[in-house]
Design an enzyme around this catalytic site. Structure first.
Site, PDB file in Angstrom:
ATOM      1  CE  LYS A   1      18.382  96.410  83.002  1.00 42.59           C
ATOM      2  NZ  LYS A   1      17.115  95.775  83.489  1.00 42.59           N
TER       3      LYS A   1
ATOM      4  CD  GLU B   1      14.771 103.145  70.057  1.00 43.86           C
ATOM      5  OE1 GLU B   1      13.596 103.468  70.341  1.00 43.86           O
ATOM      6  OE2 GLU B   1      15.133 101.981  69.829  1.00 43.86           O
TER       7      GLU B   1
ATOM      8  CB  CYS C   1      10.141 104.827  71.547  1.00 41.57           C
ATOM      9  SG  CYS C   1      10.856 103.809  70.245  1.00 41.57           S
TER      10      CYS C   1
ATOM     11  CD  GLU D   1       7.837 107.930  75.374  1.00 43.60           C
ATOM     12  OE1 GLU D   1       7.983 107.409  74.260  1.00 43.60           O
ATOM     13  OE2 GLU D   1       8.717 107.939  76.258  1.00 43.60           O
TER      14      GLU D   1
END
Length: 494
Positions: free
Chosen positions: A175, A254, A288, A389
């Site tokens: 996906k 992750e 990330c 973040e």
């Protein structure tokens, strides 16, 4: 202009998904690139059932590892051959520079090639005997696995899941992110071509565009899916892990990061300046592992940040198709607005905006999702700006006084993904690297990756490991075999 694939790959067939149409947009211009029809939960089920049949097909199930590796080698060749086309598609869809997207395509090819080599040389084990039997540890495929990936580096993330999952003998439901499905669909065409050439079932891979709420959830919940690999946000990762736990299936996650970059007083300043800028402003900060918190020894803090700001102001902002661009647009206008809101929050927390902090001026930027590379200071490490973040070109600079203070603050977030250390002192580098709570530490470099080196996160940055020789084993089940060597009956009945 590259060709943009828009059909989904469902159960080995390319066709229009039955779900809602979605317009993918070039973030550099705001123009619609293509209309992709998303898939439905029922179509996810169809793909899972076809994948289970393909995984059980003797043509695939009984294929010896070195012959299965041929598939991975062929995919690698085809990705390399199509690297320019794949790069153009990904740049159009994500806004990344052509230099970066070509490197990502070649990285994906390298992942398939390395995984094929690892598969050919993978060993099963005869374990030490503790009786009159021979014991063996062998590995078998799970069957159908799910792979759910983000929008920031699609083709590299796709390869890191598809390659080991196929090497392990599984079928894969991929996906891609809703915003950036095009390069994943293009990779699907490459994989199905390789499967066709080797007379293998094409239903071993499905590429299922759509939202996480509909398609991602259907992938994770389907009873035939026996493992899920996910790269994305921490909140979504927690929800996915909870579903996997209820099903008692493994999941690798992750997730996010708020990675520290450390510049000691003895650092090579030129090397550190270049590395710090690359660590946060390449990919427009949409990574990330971006080095988004900069800790500089107080005795050099003013000089270092002053020079850093001067250089950041000179970074070239523009479309990814311009060879001179260093900082491209953000992936979507909504994401650009979210980054801008984070900088507004930083201002409210008392931050000084040393440079950037705005949408660039100029007609050439008006329609795109651009944001200037930004350097902030004046915030404590406890500020939300230093804890959350942002996923954009925003760097928070902080001075530090001693190593214990540095380690406490560097580790003082919920994340533990990556870290960069800039120093000439190898002893200090070793000591700091071992004290920092992160899955990856770079010393006098940053954002370097190898398919042969495991990648993982700590704390809210993730669970499980990708890459390396053990990546294949993560997509398999381990089984123990006992071979009796005694001719005598078992003694319990005597």
């Amino acid at each position: 202009m590259p060709h943009f694939p828009t059909d989904a790959l469902i159960a080995g067939q390319w066709r229009r998904g039955a779900g809602a149409p979605f317009e993918t947009v070039d973030p550099a211009t705001g123009r619609v690139l293509a209309t992709v029809h998303t898939v439905t939960a029922d179509e996810v089920g169809e793909a899972a059932e076809a994948g289970a049949r393909a995984a059980a097909d003797p043509a695939w199930r009984d294929l010896l590892p070195h012959r299965r590796a041929r598939l991975l080698y062929r995919i690698a060749e085809l990705v390399e051959d199509a690297a320019d086309e794949l790069s153009a598609i990904q740049t159009a869809d994500t806004g990344k520079t052509l230099g970066e997207t070509r490197a990502l395509a070649l990285s994906a090819a390298g992942t398939f090639r390395y995984t094929g080599a690892a598969l050919e040389t993978a060993e099963e084990t005869i374990t030490p005997s503790r009786g009159e039997y021979v014991t063996m540890s062998v590995y078998e495929p799970i069957g159908v696995v799910g792979a759910i990936n983000p929008w920031n580096s699609p083709i590299a993330s796709d390869a890191q899941k598809i390659a080991p999952a196929l090497a392990a003998g599984n079928a894969v439901l991929l996906k891609p992110a809703l915003w950036t499905p095009l390069v994943s669909l293009a990779l699907g065409h490459i994989v199905t071509r390789a499967l066709d050439e080797l007379a293998l079932p094409t239903a071993l891979l499905s590429v299922l565009p759509g939202s996480g709420r509909t398609v991602g959830d259907a992938v994770v919940r389907h009873p035939l899916v026996g493992r899920v690999g996910f790269t994305g946000g921490t909140a979504t990762g927690r929800s996915l892990a909870a579903t996997a736990a209820r099903k008692l299936i493994p999941a690798s996650l992750e997730l996010g990061g708020k990675s520290p970059t450390i510049v000691r007083a003895d650092a090579d300043v030129e090397q550190a300046l270049a590395g710090v800028m690359f660590g946060i402003f390449s990919s427009s900060g949409q990574s990330c592992i971006a080095g988004s918190r900069l800790f500089v020894a107080r005795e050099i803090y003013d000089d270092f940040t002053g020079e850093l700001v001067e250089r950041v102001r000179k970074l070239r902002v523009g479309p990814g198709t311009d060879p001179g661009t260093q900082v491209g647009p953000l992936v979507h206008h909504d994401h650009r607005d979210a980054v801008a809101a984070h900088v507004d929050l930083a201002r409210s927390e008392g931050a000084r905006v040393l440079c950037g902090g705005a949408v660039p001026d100029g007609e050439e930027y008006r329609a795109g999702a651009y944001y200037l590379p930004t350097v902030l200071d004046g915030l404590p490490n406890s500020a939300r700006t230093c804890q959350e973040e942002i996923f954009g070109p925003v760097l928070a600079a902080l001075p530090y006084d001693d190593e214990d203070d540095l380690v406490r603050r560097a580790n003082g977030t919920v994340y533990g993904l990556a870290c960069g250390i800039w120093t000439r002192d190898h002893r200090a580098a070793w000591r700091l690297a071992r004290r920092i709570d992160a899955g990856t530490v770079w010393i006098n470099t940053y954002k370097q990756f190898s398919a042969s080196t495991p990648f993982s996160g700590r704390k809210d940055s993730g669970l499980g490991t990708e890459k390396g020789r053990d990546a294949i084993r993560a997509y398999q089940r381990q089984k123990s075999l006992y071979w009796g060597t005694s001719a005598a009956p078992l003694p319990w009945a005597n």
